[in-house]
Scaffold this active site. Structure first.
Site, PDB file in Angstrom:
ATOM      1  N   CYS A   1     -11.204 -24.889  13.863  1.00  0.00           N
ATOM      2  CA  CYS A   1      -9.525 -25.013  13.198  1.00  0.00           C
ATOM      3  C   CYS A   1      -8.336 -25.365  14.369  1.00  0.00           C
ATOM      4  O   CYS A   1      -9.101 -25.608  15.698  1.00  0.00           O
ATOM      5  CB  CYS A   1      -9.161 -23.664  13.579  1.00  0.00           C
ATOM      6  SG  CYS A   1      -9.283 -22.206  15.026  1.00  0.00           S
TER       7      CYS A   1
ATOM      8  N   ASP B   1      -3.259   7.346  -3.454  1.00  0.00           N
ATOM      9  CA  ASP B   1      -4.030   8.243  -3.872  1.00  0.00           C
ATOM     10  C   ASP B   1      -5.040   9.119  -3.138  1.00  0.00           C
ATOM     11  O   ASP B   1      -4.462   9.201  -1.868  1.00  0.00           O
ATOM     12  CB  ASP B   1      -5.512   6.760  -4.378  1.00  0.00           C
ATOM     13  CG  ASP B   1      -5.594   6.155  -3.423  1.00  0.00           C
ATOM     14  OD1 ASP B   1      -4.928   5.419  -2.704  1.00  0.00           O
ATOM     15  OD2 ASP B   1      -7.106   5.249  -3.344  1.00  0.00           O
TER      16      ASP B   1
ATOM     17  N   CYS C   1     -16.243 -24.001  16.575  1.00  0.00           N
ATOM     18  CA  CYS C   1     -14.905 -23.771  14.566  1.00  0.00           C
ATOM     19  C   CYS C   1     -14.378 -25.162  15.194  1.00  0.00           C
ATOM     20  O   CYS C   1     -13.666 -25.212  16.178  1.00  0.00           O
ATOM     21  CB  CYS C   1     -14.396 -22.221  14.955  1.00  0.00           C
ATOM     22  SG  CYS C   1     -12.402 -22.180  14.235  1.00  0.00           S
TER      23      CYS C   1
ATOM     24  N   CYS D   1      -8.803 -23.540  18.159  1.00  0.00           N
ATOM     25  CA  CYS D   1      -9.815 -24.150  18.722  1.00  0.00           C
ATOM     26  C   CYS D   1     -10.032 -25.874  19.338  1.00  0.00           C
ATOM     27  O   CYS D   1     -11.392 -26.338  19.967  1.00  0.00           O
ATOM     28  CB  CYS D   1     -11.199 -23.516  18.055  1.00  0.00           C
ATOM     29  SG  CYS D   1     -11.077 -21.924  17.270  1.00  0.00           S
TER      30      CYS D   1
ATOM     31  N   ASP E   1       0.393  -0.789   0.141  1.00  0.00           N
ATOM     32  CA  ASP E   1      -0.068   0.288  -0.038  1.00  0.00           C
ATOM     33  C   ASP E   1       1.018   0.918   0.309  1.00  0.00           C
ATOM     34  O   ASP E   1       2.071   1.251   0.375  1.00  0.00           O
ATOM     35  CB  ASP E   1      -0.965   0.419   0.906  1.00  0.00           C
ATOM     36  CG  ASP E   1      -2.141   1.183   1.607  1.00  0.00           C
ATOM     37  OD1 ASP E   1      -2.176   1.559   0.098  1.00  0.00           O
ATOM     38  OD2 ASP E   1      -2.457   1.113   1.885  1.00  0.00           O
TER      39      ASP E   1
HETATM   40 ZN   LIG Z   1     -11.098 -21.388  15.192  1.00  0.00          ZN
END
Ligand SMILES: [Zn+2]
Length: 654
Positions: free
Chosen positions: A275, A123, A273, A278, A88
């Site tokens: 993942c 910009d 979740c 988790c 950026d």
């Molecule tokens: Zn998770």
């Protein structure tokens, strides 16, 4: 350079080719702050599978140590990241800190010199509350900076941001002007305040305005969008790249991202979740972690949540179910739903990008489904393309079961004993001539019954419209014995209805356009049906194999003799994709055609349509199926555009 791999309407899976490898889109570029690495770039690549990241060139340029190392060793070495690096320009910093900023040419040259793959012009930021004059001023200044950036970018790809504030016309104008410049990626800018304030309706307006003006072959980047909630909607709007520092910012204040929203760590018992974080932790054990470890764990969860959703989005594109995914996701929050409703209101813009056939059924849930491009297209085509067999009587059936031809076979037989009739079904898509019962999406629609009141209203309206246009002497809805008695009295003379022949003819007109049947089926027609299923397989005319019908979607594959007939009868550019002389020999040999060789095409073509491939003198080279509409065919610079099935071979060389 951007390549289209797969698509579902305006949502697409693409490959962005960069100096540091291919990036598969839609993709999230995690924002990496070189001063605070919550997760190391190497780990983002190796563990989380991110092929690209984004960092801020302004921050690096203002830090003497980082600046020197970046120029000396390159940005990839500085970050320890082997994939694609986008930067950026510091627009936001310049916007916030004012004079601390830098000049456009300075920052673009700096990005180029440290070996960035995709750099960004500096910009001018537009706030949601800026008036039209301020927005236009910002636009003009940004445009001249992007032009300057494009002239000094060297081998670096350059991103030119579409601004325009809250004024869709300005955004569209800016997009058109950027489209004429040598720019590689188009961020849609100024949307962070909209995302932060859940102004999804305005977000949809802004993105659709930008997409109207941009060449479709360029990748679009939704600047600052990094929450899994928005990926499905953003992708259906036509965005390919996302970036955000949210995963880290949210982690710093204990917020976990999910596809249906954000949850605070304090409120979490079990995290819904799967993942790695988790699976190891529930809420209490996450809360017990030391601060730094906890922040890292939550940032990891947030990254997994993003990656999971992007996989889901890409798979939905492959399955042709992206709209269904957006419909489900949008119901997670009323403000997201506002965005979805805005998309539905403007869905006409999406229609040219919708494929004529999909691998999955059309799921009709409620009245918003009638805004789906495939539903709108069916209605338009049946009015503009279908030509009825011109019987004296039209008998309509209420929706009852599919396929219609089989479901109503007995009733049709009884009607035909007393009247010379044709038939239609009052379906959720509107009136369906019964012979179109196997064509996508008619046979492949699954709807919620009974229909909601808005759907009933629309279908009734379409039925009325249809009845005004009918040329039959008499039209009635079928009501059993009562209808038969009436027909016996008024008509009294039976007739016949060859549904197979009607299907062969109506499908050709619906698929290729009005008049196609007359061209394709002039002569002695023989219909070949499948011995196993009884379905129409091939259409032979005067002994030539003109058309094949696909079993899964009830649509035709155009054979070479059929292509020759249409080519001879119809003027260019109708049904044509015109390729240049470099590609012509390959087309003749039956090789698929790449977008960069296409010079013209029929504006009525839609992805999935059967096409005639011709050279610039309009000699027929091959027949195939296009993946793109005209705007896309002329815009993409890479990738297969038309899958060729049969070339005309060498004998037609002269
Ligand atoms: Zn998770």
């Amino acid at each position: 350079m951007f390549e289209l791999v797969d698509r579902d309407c305006t949502g697409r899976i693409g490959i962005l080719h960069t100096a540091h490898g291919k990036v598969r889109t839609p993709v999230l570029l995690p924002v990496v702050n070189p001063h605070k690495l919550t997760i190391a770039p190497e780990e983002l690549h190796d563990t989380f599978g991110f092929e690209a990241l984004i960092t801020n060139s302004y921050i690096i340029s203002k830090d003497a140590f980082l600046r020197e190392r970046a120029l000396e060793d390159g940005i990839h070495s500085l970050l320890g990241f082997p994939g694609t690096v986008m930067t950026d320009s510091g627009t936001f910093q310049a916007h916030v800190y004012g004079k601390e900023g830098t000049t456009n040419s300075e920052i673009v040259a700096f990005q180029r010199d440290m070996g960035v793959d995709i750099g960004t012009a500096l910009d001018v930021f537009t706030e949601p509350w800026d008036g039209p004059d301020t927005a236009r001023e910002a636009m003009e200044e940004t445009l001249s900076r992007v032009e300057e950036a494009a002239s000094i970018k060297g081998n670096m790809a350059i991103a030119g941001t579409v601004q325009g504030g809250m004024f869709p016309r300005l955004r569209e104008e800016m997009a058109v002007r950027l489209g004429g410049m040598n720019v590689d990626v188009h961020p849609v800018g100024g949307v962070v305040p909209l995302l932060e304030n859940y102004r999804f309706r305005d977000l949809v307006r802004a993105v659709l305005a930008a997409k109207r003006g941009l060449p479709p072959g360029r990748p679009v980047h939704l600047f600052g969008a990094g929450h899994p909630m928005v990926f499905a909607l953003g992708t259906l709007l036509g965005c390919d790249l996302y970036d955000s520092s949210s995963y880290a910012k949210y982690a710093a204040d204990g917020r976990l991202m999910y596809v249906d929203g954000t949850r605070h760590l304090e409120d979490i018992g079990e995290s819904p979740c799967g993942c790695p974080v988790c699976r190891e932790h529930d809420g209490p054990s996450l809360r017990d972690l030391p601060d730094a470890e906890r922040e890292r764990a939550i940032a990891s969860h947030n990254l997994w949540a993003c990656q999971d959703e992007l996989r889901t989005v890409r798979e939905a594109i492959r399955e042709g179910t992206l709209w269904d995914l957006v419909d489900r996701r949008s119901r997670a929050h009323p403000h997201l739903f506002e965005g979805y409703r805005e998309l539905c209101a403007q869905a006409g813009q999406l229609e040219p990008y919708e494929s004529t056939s999909k691998p999955s059924p059309l799921m009709y849930t409620d009245h918003l489904s009638m805004r789906r491009p495939i539903v709108m297209r069916y209605a338009r085509r049946v009015y503009s393309r279908y030509r009825s067999p011109e019987k004296r009587v039209m008998v309509g059936f209420e929706e009852g079961g599919r396929p219609y031809g089989r479901h109503y076979a007995e009733a049709m037989g009884r009607v035909l004993e007393v009247a010379n009739a044709q038939f239609l079904v009052k379906s959720v898509l509107g009136p369906v001539p019964i012979e179109l019962d196997e064509m996508y999406p008619v046979a492949q629609t699954v709807e919620a019954a009974p229909w909601d009141s808005e759907t009933v209203k629309r279908v009734n309206h379409m039925m009325e419209h249809c009845s005004h246009n009918l040329r039959n002497a008499l039209a009635v809805m079928y009501d059993g014995e009562e209808t038969l008695d009436m027909l016996r009295m008024m008509e009294g003379k039976g007739g016949s209805f060859d549904i197979m022949m009607a299907r062969a003819r109506a499908t050709a007109d619906m698929q290729f356009g009005p008049g196609a049947t007359d061209v394709l089926m002039e002569g002695a027609v023989e219909l070949v049906t499948s011995k196993r299923t009884g379905k129409l397989r091939n259409v032979m005319v005067d002994g030539e194999h003109v058309l094949s019908m696909r079993a899964h979607d009830g649509m035709y594959t155009l054979k070479l003799p059929g292509a020759r007939r249409l080519h001879a009868a119809w003027e260019s550019p109708r049904l044509r994709v015109v390729v240049n002389e470099d590609a012509a020999p390959f087309a003749r040999e039956g090789r698929s055609q790449f977008a960069q060789f296409v010079v013209e095409a029929d504006p009525e073509l839609r992805p999935g349509d059967e096409v005639l491939i011709v050279d610039e003198d309009d000699s027929l080279l091959a027949v195939g199926r296009t993946h793109m509409n005209r705007r896309e065919l002329l815009s993409f610079g890479k990738g297969v555009a038309v899958k060729v099935r049969e070339g005309t071979g060498k004998e037609e060389d002269n």
